[in-house]
Motif scaffolding. Structure first.
Motif, PDB file in Angstrom:
ATOM      1  N   UNK A 177       0.819  -1.219   0.000  1.00 14.58           N
ATOM      2  CA  UNK A 177       0.000   0.000   0.000  1.00 14.58           C
ATOM      3  C   UNK A 177       0.851   1.267   0.000  1.00 14.58           C
ATOM      4  N   UNK A 178       2.180   1.110   0.194  1.00 14.19           N
ATOM      5  CA  UNK A 178       3.101   2.240   0.154  1.00 14.19           C
ATOM      6  C   UNK A 178       3.785   2.285  -1.209  1.00 14.19           C
ATOM      7  N   UNK A 179       3.984   3.459  -1.744  1.00 18.41           N
ATOM      8  CA  UNK A 179       4.488   3.613  -3.114  1.00 18.41           C
ATOM      9  C   UNK A 179       5.907   3.099  -3.305  1.00 18.41           C
ATOM     10  N   UNK A 180       6.722   3.095  -2.245  1.00 17.29           N
ATOM     11  CA  UNK A 180       8.131   2.726  -2.401  1.00 17.29           C
ATOM     12  C   UNK A 180       8.333   1.221  -2.545  1.00 17.29           C
ATOM     13  N   UNK A 181       7.402   0.407  -2.023  1.00 20.96           N
ATOM     14  CA  UNK A 181       7.648  -1.027  -1.898  1.00 20.96           C
ATOM     15  C   UNK A 181       7.486  -1.836  -3.183  1.00 20.96           C
ATOM     16  N   UNK A 182       6.425  -1.634  -3.978  1.00 25.21           N
ATOM     17  CA  UNK A 182       6.174  -2.539  -5.119  1.00 25.21           C
ATOM     18  C   UNK A 182       7.345  -2.683  -6.090  1.00 25.21           C
ATOM     19  N   UNK A 183       8.025  -1.579  -6.439  1.00 27.90           N
ATOM     20  CA  UNK A 183       9.150  -1.669  -7.383  1.00 27.90           C
ATOM     21  C   UNK A 183      10.310  -2.454  -6.784  1.00 27.90           C
ATOM     22  N   UNK A 184      10.566  -2.241  -5.485  1.00 26.88           N
ATOM     23  CA  UNK A 184      11.632  -2.996  -4.803  1.00 26.88           C
ATOM     24  C   UNK A 184      11.305  -4.485  -4.822  1.00 26.88           C
ATOM     25  N   UNK A 185      10.067  -4.809  -4.486  1.00 30.88           N
ATOM     26  CA  UNK A 185       9.616  -6.198  -4.477  1.00 30.88           C
ATOM     27  C   UNK A 185       9.705  -6.795  -5.878  1.00 30.88           C
ATOM     28  N   UNK A 186       9.250  -6.027  -6.885  1.00 28.47           N
ATOM     29  CA  UNK A 186       9.271  -6.500  -8.265  1.00 28.47           C
ATOM     30  C   UNK A 186      10.670  -6.824  -8.750  1.00 28.47           C
ATOM     31  N   UNK A 187      11.616  -5.908  -8.496  1.00 28.01           N
ATOM     32  CA  UNK A 187      12.998  -6.146  -8.918  1.00 28.01           C
ATOM     33  C   UNK A 187      13.614  -7.299  -8.130  1.00 28.01           C
ATOM     34  N   UNK A 188      13.296  -7.378  -6.846  1.00 28.48           N
ATOM     35  CA  UNK A 188      13.867  -8.418  -6.004  1.00 28.48           C
ATOM     36  C   UNK A 188      13.488  -9.815  -6.453  1.00 28.48           C
ATOM     37  N   UNK A 189      12.205 -10.007  -6.785  1.00 28.39           N
ATOM     38  CA  UNK A 189      11.775 -11.357  -7.154  1.00 28.39           C
ATOM     39  C   UNK A 189      12.174 -11.720  -8.584  1.00 28.39           C
ATOM     40  N   UNK A 190      12.712 -10.759  -9.314  1.00 29.16           N
ATOM     41  CA  UNK A 190      13.266 -11.062 -10.632  1.00 29.16           C
ATOM     42  C   UNK A 190      14.729 -11.472 -10.513  1.00 29.16           C
TER      43      UNK A 190
END
Length: 456
Positions: A24-37
């Motif tokens: 729900x926070x704007x900073x997290x999704x991109x970090x999560x997305x790159x991490x799981x790639x």
């Protein structure tokens, strides 16, 4: 890392529940997305796919795709599909070639690409995006099928694959909780509900939730340790079912129910359950289903019943397929008029050109294959339908339970949601696996059951 995750299932479920809130926070999704790639690529290379890391991480992406799309965690919309393809290709090339080479699915991919020859899009439309939107899902199926075809995977490892798929679904469920307004403020009608789907497409959300419902049911029936307590897993199943019904998108939930029913029948045949016990399970399941239905029906002011019976908010009967049958009729007409197909992605443009009332992109992959690929599409469809059935026929009841469930999840999903996400193509490929070492899993299940009985 794989061993650490599998030995601490409840811990990682809690971690993913936290991920759902962080989404729900704007900073997290991109970090999560790159991490799981990036992280899985390292582990696949480092282990040389010795323990099916490619399959496990591909399963994780399949489970995570809808959540990451709704939180804008990927730069490109179709990234999830590309990553599934990448992981499985890496698994085939850096590890031992464990599967039987499948010439059928190699030809499937080659014939699939022929449809590009006839593709024409109106001026101003992107040819590349049009092709990728329609073919990325079928290509995921082809690559996944090549990887999985008659590949020997132990029953325990298959359960691990399902667990990896399930983990990010917990994140999605929690994200939905925080993104859904107070239910008393929502006006429910006779359509799929975006507000209860996190502001994202209810069809895709319900499809992902339905997969979670199936996996949780498998774990509960198998007496496999997911959280340490079977009651917690049952509570998760109840909440998944409730959230799925709230989306007001029927396809994913009905797919889950049908797939679970077939799985249960063959699984109980394998267990040699008596009729009395079977009847007891059936009654328990009916009470469970009716309780969730009645509760959700009350919350939605009776609109849930209208939605599932194809009525609008005032109770007037409408097209229960929401235009899908009309599109399918048009597609069949185009198939008969154009034996070589009209080209990949041209269906909606043909409907626009002819002034049809429904011009949306097809939600039915069967109709799309026939319309856009012609008789080649017919051959592809027959190939996809028949090959898993041979695997089903030669399996025992345990293997049949999984094969038929995976097969139904694929077929039912592509008939209401096409191949918008990687899920149906990947799950289809799981129906091609050669499931081994079932007795070892049975011994583990018996030990888990004895532990549970001693605790209580």
């Amino acid at each position: 890392m794989i061993k650490l995750i599998l030995q601490n299932k409840l811990v990682f479920i809690l971690v993913h529940l936290a991920f759902g809130y962080l989404g729900t926070f704007s900073f997290f999704p991109k970090i999560f997305g790159f991490g799981i790639i990036l992280i899985p690529i390292y582990f696949i290379f480092n282990s040389k796919n010795e323990n099916e890391e490619a399959l496990l991480f591909a399963a994780y992406i399949v489970g995570a795709e809808v959540y990451i799309r709704m939180t804008s965690g990927f730069i490109f919309y179709e990234t999830g599909k590309y990553i599934v393809i990448l992981y499985l290709l890496l698994g085939m090339f850096v590890g031992k070639f464990k599967q039987i080479f499948s010439v059928q699915y190699v030809f499937y991919l080659l014939l699939l690409l022929l449809g590009i020859i006839f593709t024409k899009v109106p001026e101003g439309e992107s040819l590349r995006k049009n092709i990728l939107f329609n073919l990325s899902g079928p290509i995921v199926l082809g690559i996944s099928a090549i990887y999985c075809y008659q590949r020997k995977v132990s029953a325990q490892r298959l359960m691990d694959v399902l667990y990896f798929m399930l983990l990010p679904l917990f994140s999605m469920i929690i994200y939905l909780y925080f993104r859904t307004p107070d239910l008393s403020e929502i006006v429910f009608g006779g359509e799929a509900n975006f507000k209860t789907s996190g502001g994202f497409g209810p069809n895709q959300v319900a499809t992902a939730i339905g997969l979670g419902m199936f996996i949780l049911t498998v774990y509960i029936l198998s007496n496999k340790q997911l959280t340490g307590l079977i009651y917690i897993a049952a509570i998760f199943l109840i909440y998944f079912s409730y959230r799925g019904l709230l989306t007001f998108s029927r396809g994913g939930i009905l797919t889950a129910i049908i797939s679970i029913a077939f799985f249960v029948v063959f699984f109980l045949m394998y267990k040699k359950i008596s009729f009395t016990k079977f009847f007891r399970y059936l009654m328990l399941a009916l009470v469970f289903i009716l309780s969730i239905w009645i509760y959700t029906l009350d919350i939605t002011n009776g609109m849930l019943n209208n939605r599932y019976t194809g009525k609008n908010a005032i109770g007037v009967q409408k097209d229960i397929t929401t235009g899908r049958v009309d599109i399918l009729k048009i597609q069949m007409g185009n198939f008969l008029e154009n034996p070589l197909g009209i080209g990949v992605g041209n269906g909606k443009y043909e409907r626009l050109k002819k002034g049809e009332a429904i011009t949306a992109a097809s939600h039915n992959e069967v109709g799309r294959l026939l319309e856009e690929h012609g008789y080649i599409g017919f051959i592809l469809l027959i190939t996809l339908i028949t090959i898993p059935l041979f695997n089903f026929l030669k399996g025992n009841s345990y293997q049949k339970a999984f094969i038929i469930a995976f097969y139904l999840i694929w077929f039912l999903t592509i008939n209401h949601s096409a191949m918008r996400i990687a899920l149906p193509g990947f799950v289809y490929a799981l129906s091609l696996l050669n499931i081994t070492n079932i007795d070892e899993l049975e011994n583990t299940e018996d030990e888990n059951l004895m532990i549970a009985e001693n605790e209580y």
